[in-house]
Scaffold this motif. Sequence first.
Motif, mmCIF file in Angstrom:
data_model
loop_
_atom_site.group_PDB
_atom_site.id
_atom_site.type_symbol
_atom_site.label_atom_id
_atom_site.label_comp_id
_atom_site.label_asym_id
_atom_site.label_seq_id
_atom_site.Cartn_x
_atom_site.Cartn_y
_atom_site.Cartn_z
ATOM 1 N N GLU A 104 -6.925 0.129 -4.948
ATOM 2 C CA GLU A 104 -7.159 -1.037 -4.079
ATOM 3 C C GLU A 104 -6.891 -2.363 -4.794
ATOM 4 O O GLU A 104 -6.705 -3.389 -4.147
ATOM 5 N N ARG A 105 -6.866 -2.345 -6.116
ATOM 6 C CA ARG A 105 -6.639 -3.563 -6.910
ATOM 7 C C ARG A 105 -5.253 -4.135 -6.615
ATOM 8 O O ARG A 105 -4.284 -3.405 -6.446
ATOM 9 N N ARG A 106 -5.167 -5.429 -6.560
ATOM 10 C CA ARG A 106 -3.889 -6.087 -6.339
ATOM 11 C C ARG A 106 -3.472 -6.810 -7.609
ATOM 12 O O ARG A 106 -4.304 -7.314 -8.354
ATOM 13 N N ARG B 278 0.818 -1.234 0.000
ATOM 14 C CA ARG B 278 0.000 0.000 0.000
ATOM 15 C C ARG B 278 0.845 1.274 0.000
ATOM 16 O O ARG B 278 0.404 2.304 -0.491
ATOM 17 N N ASN C 84 -3.063 5.102 -10.987
ATOM 18 C CA ASN C 84 -4.370 4.581 -10.611
ATOM 19 C C ASN C 84 -5.407 5.623 -10.979
ATOM 20 O O ASN C 84 -5.261 6.784 -10.613
ATOM 21 N N ASN D 165 -8.537 5.702 -9.978
ATOM 22 C CA ASN D 165 -9.477 5.985 -8.896
ATOM 23 C C ASN D 165 -9.129 5.113 -7.687
ATOM 24 O O ASN D 165 -8.181 4.309 -7.748
ATOM 25 N N GLN D 166 -9.898 5.248 -6.624
ATOM 26 C CA GLN D 166 -9.650 4.484 -5.396
ATOM 27 C C GLN D 166 -9.744 2.979 -5.636
ATOM 28 O O GLN D 166 -8.938 2.210 -5.110
ATOM 29 N N GLU D 167 -10.707 2.556 -6.454
ATOM 30 C CA GLU D 167 -10.867 1.130 -6.723
ATOM 31 C C GLU D 167 -9.614 0.556 -7.403
ATOM 32 O O GLU D 167 -9.178 -0.545 -7.083
ATOM 33 N N GLU D 168 -9.070 1.310 -8.346
ATOM 34 C CA GLU D 168 -7.866 0.840 -9.019
ATOM 35 C C GLU D 168 -6.692 0.804 -8.045
ATOM 36 O O GLU D 168 -5.869 -0.101 -8.086
#
Length: 173
Positions: free
Chosen positions: A42-44, A26, A35, A37-40
């Motif tokens: 958070e992507r692993r 992180r 990234n 956005n936030q979702e991207e």
Amino acid sequence: MKTEIVKVTKPTAQFIDVLNRWENDRELIPLIRPNKNQEEFERRETITLDRVRERLEYQEIFQIRVNEKIIGEMNYMVDPPHLFKQEPGTAWIGITIGEPEGRGKGIGFEAIQFLEEQIYQQGFIRIELGVFEFNRKAHQLYQKLGYEEIGRLEDFTFWNGRMWADIRMEKYL
């Protein structure tokens, strides 16, 4: 502390494990990949041996080691499509100091100088890179090494609740 730079010709399972740890850390994610956005964010990701072998077809990859421990990775490719200034014969560089004990000790400075020498020996005289706007330490390092800003790609990456620019820099060797 002995720094060693090793060209990657056959990636090992150990190297893949290290890359996967960094890619999913992180603290490092906002520094090493854009990234939207936030979702991207958070992507692993999972980096595979095959993926690194594919990269070796168009990139030169080097490990940065200290006392035989891999603490960083750097690479370059020539004339990728994402160059800000499409000047033939341009090397695009990337560097990651993945281990905290490798940061702030001049290792990045030394590593980039090594990379510049490799690029120069291959006959290329221009280098371009991108550094995220919030990564002030890296930006300062590149300025100290003689890189100059040539443009900005606004709203390029998401971090800490907002969008940031990608600062494009160049250096002629």
